[in-house]
Design a protein around this motif. Structure first.
Motif, mmCIF file in Angstrom:
data_model
loop_
_atom_site.group_PDB
_atom_site.id
_atom_site.type_symbol
_atom_site.label_atom_id
_atom_site.label_comp_id
_atom_site.label_asym_id
_atom_site.label_seq_id
_atom_site.Cartn_x
_atom_site.Cartn_y
_atom_site.Cartn_z
ATOM 1 N N SER A 26 0.820 -1.208 0.000
ATOM 2 C CA SER A 26 0.000 0.000 0.000
ATOM 3 C C SER A 26 0.858 1.264 0.000
ATOM 4 O O SER A 26 0.366 2.346 -0.287
ATOM 5 C CB SER A 26 -0.963 0.016 1.187
ATOM 6 O OG SER A 26 -0.257 0.013 2.406
ATOM 7 N N TYR A 27 2.165 1.114 0.305
ATOM 8 C CA TYR A 27 3.041 2.284 0.274
ATOM 9 C C TYR A 27 4.490 1.853 0.069
ATOM 10 O O TYR A 27 4.991 0.984 0.790
ATOM 11 C CB TYR A 27 2.938 3.087 1.577
ATOM 12 C CG TYR A 27 3.907 4.238 1.624
ATOM 13 C CD1 TYR A 27 3.654 5.413 0.917
ATOM 14 C CD2 TYR A 27 5.090 4.152 2.347
ATOM 15 C CE1 TYR A 27 4.561 6.467 0.937
ATOM 16 C CE2 TYR A 27 5.994 5.209 2.374
ATOM 17 C CZ TYR A 27 5.720 6.350 1.670
ATOM 18 O OH TYR A 27 6.608 7.387 1.684
ATOM 19 N N LEU A 28 5.131 2.461 -0.912
ATOM 20 C CA LEU A 28 6.579 2.359 -1.101
ATOM 21 C C LEU A 28 7.157 3.760 -0.949
ATOM 22 O O LEU A 28 6.629 4.712 -1.534
ATOM 23 C CB LEU A 28 6.926 1.868 -2.506
ATOM 24 C CG LEU A 28 6.908 0.380 -2.787
ATOM 25 C CD1 LEU A 28 7.271 0.104 -4.241
ATOM 26 C CD2 LEU A 28 7.842 -0.374 -1.875
ATOM 27 N N PRO A 29 8.225 3.927 -0.190
ATOM 28 C CA PRO A 29 8.840 5.253 -0.080
ATOM 29 C C PRO A 29 9.322 5.749 -1.436
ATOM 30 O O PRO A 29 9.583 4.953 -2.347
ATOM 31 C CB PRO A 29 10.030 5.014 0.861
ATOM 32 C CG PRO A 29 9.717 3.749 1.581
ATOM 33 C CD PRO A 29 8.910 2.929 0.628
ATOM 34 N N GLU A 30 9.453 7.038 -1.548
ATOM 35 C CA GLU A 30 9.993 7.627 -2.775
ATOM 36 C C GLU A 30 11.469 7.280 -2.908
ATOM 37 O O GLU A 30 12.183 7.147 -1.911
ATOM 38 C CB GLU A 30 9.844 9.152 -2.738
ATOM 39 C CG GLU A 30 8.420 9.619 -2.871
ATOM 40 C CD GLU A 30 8.324 11.133 -2.978
ATOM 41 O OE1 GLU A 30 9.297 11.765 -3.447
ATOM 42 O OE2 GLU A 30 7.288 11.672 -2.587
ATOM 43 N N ASN A 31 11.898 7.146 -4.154
ATOM 44 C CA ASN A 31 13.324 6.944 -4.403
ATOM 45 C C ASN A 31 14.079 8.204 -4.013
ATOM 46 O O ASN A 31 13.534 9.310 -4.064
ATOM 47 C CB ASN A 31 13.567 6.613 -5.871
ATOM 48 C CG ASN A 31 12.968 5.277 -6.258
ATOM 49 O OD1 ASN A 31 12.746 4.409 -5.422
ATOM 50 N ND2 ASN A 31 12.709 5.107 -7.528
ATOM 51 N N ILE A 32 15.329 8.033 -3.643
ATOM 52 C CA ILE A 32 16.158 9.147 -3.182
ATOM 53 C C ILE A 32 17.423 9.207 -4.026
ATOM 54 O O ILE A 32 18.055 8.180 -4.275
ATOM 55 C CB ILE A 32 16.542 8.956 -1.699
ATOM 56 C CG1 ILE A 32 15.296 8.950 -0.817
ATOM 57 C CG2 ILE A 32 17.533 10.020 -1.254
ATOM 58 C CD1 ILE A 32 15.563 8.504 0.598
ATOM 59 N N LEU A 33 17.781 10.398 -4.430
ATOM 60 C CA LEU A 33 19.049 10.617 -5.115
ATOM 61 C C LEU A 33 19.634 11.920 -4.599
ATOM 62 O O LEU A 33 19.034 12.981 -4.742
ATOM 63 C CB LEU A 33 18.878 10.687 -6.634
ATOM 64 C CG LEU A 33 20.141 11.041 -7.434
ATOM 65 C CD1 LEU A 33 21.240 10.012 -7.207
ATOM 66 C CD2 LEU A 33 19.818 11.157 -8.904
ATOM 67 N N GLU A 34 20.764 11.826 -3.948
ATOM 68 C CA GLU A 34 21.506 12.993 -3.462
ATOM 69 C C GLU A 34 22.851 12.990 -4.166
ATOM 70 O O GLU A 34 23.583 12.006 -4.115
ATOM 71 C CB GLU A 34 21.734 12.913 -1.951
ATOM 72 C CG GLU A 34 20.521 13.151 -1.108
ATOM 73 C CD GLU A 34 20.087 14.602 -1.106
ATOM 74 O OE1 GLU A 34 20.936 15.500 -1.223
ATOM 75 O OE2 GLU A 34 18.876 14.819 -0.997
ATOM 76 N N ASN A 35 23.161 14.090 -4.806
ATOM 77 C CA ASN A 35 24.435 14.221 -5.504
ATOM 78 C C ASN A 35 24.993 15.589 -5.157
ATOM 79 O O ASN A 35 24.387 16.600 -5.477
ATOM 80 C CB ASN A 35 24.219 14.069 -7.008
ATOM 81 C CG ASN A 35 25.503 13.893 -7.760
ATOM 82 O OD1 ASN A 35 26.574 13.830 -7.185
ATOM 83 N ND2 ASN A 35 25.390 13.814 -9.066
ATOM 84 N N ASN A 36 26.114 15.615 -4.451
ATOM 85 C CA ASN A 36 26.700 16.890 -4.052
ATOM 86 C C ASN A 36 28.226 16.785 -4.038
ATOM 87 O O ASN A 36 28.775 15.805 -4.521
ATOM 88 C CB ASN A 36 26.138 17.327 -2.692
ATOM 89 C CG ASN A 36 26.412 16.303 -1.615
ATOM 90 O OD1 ASN A 36 27.445 15.650 -1.605
ATOM 91 N ND2 ASN A 36 25.474 16.143 -0.701
ATOM 92 N N SER A 37 28.856 17.762 -3.462
ATOM 93 C CA SER A 37 30.328 17.805 -3.484
ATOM 94 C C SER A 37 30.978 16.674 -2.684
ATOM 95 O O SER A 37 32.160 16.391 -2.865
ATOM 96 C CB SER A 37 30.817 19.159 -2.970
ATOM 97 O OG SER A 37 30.404 19.355 -1.634
ATOM 98 N N PHE A 38 30.208 16.021 -1.810
ATOM 99 C CA PHE A 38 30.751 14.920 -1.015
ATOM 100 C C PHE A 38 30.660 13.577 -1.733
ATOM 101 O O PHE A 38 31.391 12.655 -1.430
ATOM 102 C CB PHE A 38 30.027 14.810 0.327
ATOM 103 C CG PHE A 38 30.122 16.043 1.159
ATOM 104 C CD1 PHE A 38 31.339 16.518 1.604
ATOM 105 C CD2 PHE A 38 28.983 16.746 1.514
ATOM 106 C CE1 PHE A 38 31.430 17.663 2.374
ATOM 107 C CE2 PHE A 38 29.054 17.880 2.289
ATOM 108 C CZ PHE A 38 30.285 18.347 2.716
#
Length: 93
Positions: A26-38
């Protein structure tokens, strides 16, 4: 002054969860994408038939954090730690 990490790192992890017979997602979390200087941090949740596939990739492209970047690093770590608390919800059909 700086904070040294153990070097540039790449980590990948995949887990499959079987959806029990008589249940549905009934629920899947949203996909996450973090792209930064680290570096890059990615989590995906995919439902295929009666399975949920969780995939996480992390890549740290630095080996040292200067003192002025520590607050930014801490915000990123807080965000990533919060993402580990995401829940998949299944319910009986």
């Amino acid at each position: 002054c700086s904070f040294e990490l153990s070097g540039k790192r790449y980590n990948e992890y995949t887990a499959e969860f079987q959806i029990p017979v008589g249940y549905k997602v009934s629920y899947l979390p949203e996909n996450i994408l973090e792209n930064n200087s680290f570096g890059t941090y990615e989590i995906s949740y995919v439902q295929k038939e009666n399975k949920i596939i969780y995939h996480r990739k992390t890549y740290t492209n630095i080996s040292e954090i200067t003192i002025d970047k520590i607050p930014e690093w801490n915000l990123l770590v807080d965000k990533l730690m919060a993402s580990y608390e995401n829940r998949i919800i299944i319910e009986k059909i």
